[in-house]
Scaffold this active site. Sequence first.
Site, PDB file in Angstrom:
ATOM      1  N   ARG A   1       0.819  -1.216   0.000  1.00 37.46           N
ATOM      2  CA  ARG A   1       0.000   0.000   0.000  1.00 37.46           C
ATOM      3  C   ARG A   1       0.854   1.268   0.000  1.00 37.46           C
ATOM      4  NH1 ARG A   1      -3.020  -3.695   3.349  1.00 37.46           N
ATOM      5  NH2 ARG A   1      -1.349  -3.399   4.852  1.00 37.46           N
ATOM      6  N   ILE A   2       1.767   1.377   0.963  1.00 35.20           N
ATOM      7  CA  ILE A   2       2.530   2.631   1.092  1.00 35.20           C
ATOM      8  C   ILE A   2       3.557   2.753  -0.040  1.00 35.20           C
ATOM      9  CG2 ILE A   2       4.070   3.957   2.601  1.00 35.20           C
ATOM     10  CD1 ILE A   2       2.599   2.569   4.993  1.00 35.20           C
TER      11      ILE A   2
ATOM     12  N   ASP B   1       9.777  -6.388  -4.803  1.00 33.79           N
ATOM     13  CA  ASP B   1       8.798  -6.972  -3.886  1.00 33.79           C
ATOM     14  C   ASP B   1       8.534  -8.381  -4.409  1.00 33.79           C
ATOM     15  OD1 ASP B   1       6.337  -7.835  -2.673  1.00 33.79           O
ATOM     16  OD2 ASP B   1       5.886  -5.748  -2.178  1.00 33.79           O
TER      17      ASP B   1
ATOM     18  N   CYS C   1      10.687   4.852   6.574  1.00 30.73           N
ATOM     19  CA  CYS C   1       9.460   5.271   7.241  1.00 30.73           C
ATOM     20  C   CYS C   1       8.619   4.017   7.500  1.00 30.73           C
ATOM     21  CB  CYS C   1       8.731   6.235   6.307  1.00 30.73           C
ATOM     22  SG  CYS C   1       7.729   7.435   7.147  1.00 30.73           S
ATOM     23  N   ALA C   2       9.293   2.850   7.565  1.00 25.74           N
ATOM     24  CA  ALA C   2       8.549   1.583   7.726  1.00 25.74           C
ATOM     25  C   ALA C   2       8.758   1.039   9.132  1.00 25.74           C
ATOM     26  CB  ALA C   2       8.989   0.583   6.675  1.00 25.74           C
ATOM     27  N   ARG C   3       9.879   0.375   9.353  1.00 27.17           N
ATOM     28  CA  ARG C   3      10.178  -0.160  10.680  1.00 27.17           C
ATOM     29  C   ARG C   3      11.665  -0.062  10.956  1.00 27.17           C
ATOM     30  NH1 ARG C   3       5.968   0.752  12.089  1.00 27.17           N
ATOM     31  NH2 ARG C   3       4.349  -0.540  13.003  1.00 27.17           N
TER      32      ARG C   3
ATOM     33  N   ASP D   1      12.326   7.765  10.195  1.00 24.99           N
ATOM     34  CA  ASP D   1      11.148   8.039  11.035  1.00 24.99           C
ATOM     35  C   ASP D   1      11.018   6.957  12.106  1.00 24.99           C
ATOM     36  OD1 ASP D   1       8.685   9.447  11.664  1.00 24.99           O
ATOM     37  OD2 ASP D   1       7.608   7.736  10.815  1.00 24.99           O
TER      38      ASP D   1
ATOM     39  N   GLU E   1      12.542   1.897  20.087  1.00 19.59           N
ATOM     40  CA  GLU E   1      11.693   3.099  20.245  1.00 19.59           C
ATOM     41  C   GLU E   1      11.061   3.093  21.623  1.00 19.59           C
ATOM     42  OE1 GLU E   1       8.918   3.803  17.072  1.00 19.59           O
ATOM     43  OE2 GLU E   1      10.405   3.455  15.523  1.00 19.59           O
TER      44      GLU E   1
ATOM     45  N   HIS F   1       8.793   8.800  14.653  1.00 22.50           N
ATOM     46  CA  HIS F   1       7.702   7.912  14.229  1.00 22.50           C
ATOM     47  C   HIS F   1       6.403   8.707  13.975  1.00 22.50           C
ATOM     48  CE1 HIS F   1       6.424   3.435  14.470  1.00 22.50           C
ATOM     49  NE2 HIS F   1       5.645   4.081  13.647  1.00 22.50           N
TER      50      HIS F   1
ATOM     51  N   GLY G   1       5.039   9.064  10.792  1.00 21.95           N
ATOM     52  CA  GLY G   1       4.445   8.739   9.495  1.00 21.95           C
ATOM     53  C   GLY G   1       2.927   8.817   9.476  1.00 21.95           C
ATOM     54  N   ALA G   2       2.311   8.273  10.510  1.00 20.17           N
ATOM     55  CA  ALA G   2       0.846   8.220  10.525  1.00 20.17           C
ATOM     56  C   ALA G   2       0.244   9.349  11.352  1.00 20.17           C
ATOM     57  CB  ALA G   2       0.400   6.881  11.094  1.00 20.17           C
TER      58      ALA G   2
HETATM   59  P1  NAD Z   1       1.715  -3.671   3.047  1.00 24.87           P
HETATM   60  O1  NAD Z   1       1.508  -4.994   3.687  1.00 24.87           O
HETATM   61  O2  NAD Z   1       0.641  -3.094   2.205  1.00 24.87           O
HETATM   62  O3  NAD Z   1       3.046  -3.705   2.164  1.00 24.87           O
HETATM   63  C1  NAD Z   1       4.212  -4.347   2.564  1.00 24.87           C
HETATM   64  C2  NAD Z   1       4.856  -4.907   1.313  1.00 24.87           C
HETATM   65  O4  NAD Z   1       6.129  -5.423   1.664  1.00 24.87           O
HETATM   66  C3  NAD Z   1       4.046  -6.066   0.684  1.00 24.87           C
HETATM   67  O5  NAD Z   1       3.752  -5.768  -0.663  1.00 24.87           O
HETATM   68  C4  NAD Z   1       4.994  -7.248   0.795  1.00 24.87           C
HETATM   69  O6  NAD Z   1       4.890  -8.116  -0.317  1.00 24.87           O
HETATM   70  C5  NAD Z   1       6.345  -6.550   0.830  1.00 24.87           C
HETATM   71  N1  NAD Z   1       7.404  -7.357   1.393  1.00 24.87           N
HETATM   72  C6  NAD Z   1       7.353  -8.230   2.415  1.00 24.87           C
HETATM   73  N2  NAD Z   1       8.566  -8.795   2.612  1.00 24.87           N
HETATM   74  C7  NAD Z   1       9.389  -8.256   1.684  1.00 24.87           C
HETATM   75  C8  NAD Z   1      10.770  -8.438   1.384  1.00 24.87           C
HETATM   76  N3  NAD Z   1      11.520  -9.303   2.066  1.00 24.87           N
HETATM   77  N4  NAD Z   1      11.296  -7.709   0.375  1.00 24.87           N
HETATM   78  C9  NAD Z   1      10.524  -6.848  -0.330  1.00 24.87           C
HETATM   79  N5  NAD Z   1       9.210  -6.643  -0.104  1.00 24.87           N
HETATM   80  C10 NAD Z   1       8.666  -7.344   0.901  1.00 24.87           C
HETATM   81  O7  NAD Z   1       2.106  -2.685   4.235  1.00 24.87           O
HETATM   82  P2  NAD Z   1       2.040  -1.095   4.234  1.00 24.87           P
HETATM   83  O8  NAD Z   1       0.716  -0.668   4.762  1.00 24.87           O
HETATM   84  O9  NAD Z   1       2.503  -0.581   2.936  1.00 24.87           O
HETATM   85  O10 NAD Z   1       3.121  -0.776   5.380  1.00 24.87           O
HETATM   86  C11 NAD Z   1       4.488  -0.916   5.133  1.00 24.87           C
HETATM   87  C12 NAD Z   1       5.290  -0.719   6.412  1.00 24.87           C
HETATM   88  O11 NAD Z   1       5.127   0.595   6.896  1.00 24.87           O
HETATM   89  C13 NAD Z   1       4.904  -1.637   7.575  1.00 24.87           C
HETATM   90  O12 NAD Z   1       6.085  -2.055   8.228  1.00 24.87           O
HETATM   91  C14 NAD Z   1       4.131  -0.726   8.503  1.00 24.87           C
HETATM   92  O13 NAD Z   1       4.145  -1.154   9.837  1.00 24.87           O
HETATM   93  C15 NAD Z   1       4.909   0.565   8.300  1.00 24.87           C
HETATM   94  N6  NAD Z   1       4.170   1.771   8.662  1.00 24.87           N
HETATM   95  C16 NAD Z   1       4.857   2.764   9.273  1.00 24.87           C
HETATM   96  C17 NAD Z   1       4.208   3.932   9.599  1.00 24.87           C
HETATM   97  C18 NAD Z   1       4.921   5.059  10.292  1.00 24.87           C
HETATM   98  O14 NAD Z   1       4.302   5.749  11.072  1.00 24.87           O
HETATM   99  N7  NAD Z   1       6.182   5.296  10.027  1.00 24.87           N
HETATM  100  C19 NAD Z   1       2.842   4.078   9.302  1.00 24.87           C
HETATM  101  C20 NAD Z   1       2.182   3.044   8.645  1.00 24.87           C
HETATM  102  C21 NAD Z   1       2.863   1.886   8.323  1.00 24.87           C
HETATM  103  C1  MLT Z   2       1.683   1.670  11.849  1.00 18.25           C
HETATM  104  O1  MLT Z   2       2.189   0.541  11.806  1.00 18.25           O
HETATM  105  O2  MLT Z   2       0.487   1.886  11.564  1.00 18.25           O
HETATM  106  C2  MLT Z   2       2.538   2.802  12.229  1.00 18.25           C
HETATM  107  O3  MLT Z   2       3.688   2.472  12.847  1.00 18.25           O
HETATM  108  C3  MLT Z   2       1.861   4.042  12.624  1.00 18.25           C
HETATM  109  C4  MLT Z   2       1.556   4.285  14.069  1.00 18.25           C
HETATM  110  O4  MLT Z   2       1.006   3.463  14.732  1.00 18.25           O
HETATM  111  O5  MLT Z   2       1.835   5.382  14.521  1.00 18.25           O
END
Ligand code: NAD
Ligand code: MLT
Length: 308
Positions: free
Chosen positions: A151-152, A171, A231-233, A257, A262, A280, A282-283
């Site tokens: 998604r992101i 991916d 901005c993921a983990r 981020d 944390e 952190h 992002g959201a």
């Molecule tokens: P999502 O499940 O829609 O997308 C994750 C993608 O990663 C999937 O398409 C999956 O196929 C791919 N993936 C999994 N393992 C992989 C690998 N080894 N190599 C390459 N691709 C791989 O998730 P999303 O909603 O897009 O969220 C992505 C990340 O962002 C998550 O870790 C989520 O927790 C994090 N996130 C962070 C914040 C923030 O505040 N910074 C906010 C929302 C989400």
């Molecule tokens: C999430 O996984 O949705 C994010 O880390 C965002 C958050 O909870 O602040």
Amino acid sequence: MPKILVLDELSPQGLALLDAAEGFEYEVRLKLAGEELRKSLAEFDGAICRSGVKITAESLEGNTRLRCIARAGVGTDNIDKDAATRLGTVVMNTPTGNTVSTAEHAFCLMMALSRNVASANQSLVEGRWDRKKYMGAQLADKTVGIVGLGRIGQEFAKRALAFEMRVIGFDPFISSERAAELGIELYSSVKEMLPLVDYLTVHTPLTPETKGLIDQEALEIIKPGARLINCARGGIYDEAALVKGLKSGKLGGIALDVYAEEPCTDSPLFGMENVVCTPHLGASTEEAQTQVAVEAVQLVTNHLKSGE
Ligand code: NAD
Ligand code: MLT
């Protein structure tokens, strides 16, 4: 009457929905941990959290009441899902509510890095007029590598294409046809992309495969001057390797981020040139927080009403 426990700050709209929900009681108890958290969880039928509270196996021990936990957000890595499953407690998340906000934040970090926004601001407020020092880089015609095209990652790609960037990605779960429809050139490994990227952004969960994805070895083959965004983990980039990469001049910049540990208030990266860090966020927009809170409340109340 079923009781719902709110464990992290929830948006006012989420709380309003709980106020209006007939046939439920709720309480907000923030910053719980240890025995206090365990005892609290045992008093409720449902729980709602963000990422602050850590729902461990210990905090669920002996719980015979809790039927569901809703995470207002994507990552459920702060919840011991195996322990919850053993107790029959359903863990749910709200995966779409913060997608756009997080993609925007990652994009914002990439732009801030490119134009030295944070360091130039700091320099100016400290009384310097340093136009020469903060020469930036244009995004158009640069290559951005996206790891994780969910998604992101896809929302990020749309924005990068609008800025006339070349978008490449990896991916393992997306087809090359779908990637092509999205305007993304799909590669079969991260390693293959590294020598090509001016920017690298990761949008995957933290898994054994993605932990330390960008480490010392990866930095040896990455394009010199590449700028990295996470901005993921935390933990997807090896933070010690990033520090070395910056100090050696191999990396052009780093924007984070999220962090391996944390909250993170102390890091060798903080204050370094060409580094932008946020806690952190992002959201953290009104829109995303409203949406994830409302969805989380709906998930819990529906589950408690119907058991689905
Ligand atoms: P999502 O499940 O829609 O997308 C994750 C993608 O990663 C999937 O398409 C999956 O196929 C791919 N993936 C999994 N393992 C992989 C690998 N080894 N190599 C390459 N691709 C791989 O998730 P999303 O909603 O897009 O969220 C992505 C990340 O962002 C998550 O870790 C989520 O927790 C994090 N996130 C962070 C914040 C923030 O505040 N910074 C906010 C929302 C989400
Ligand atoms: C999430 O996984 O949705 C994010 O880390 C965002 C958050 O909870 O602040």
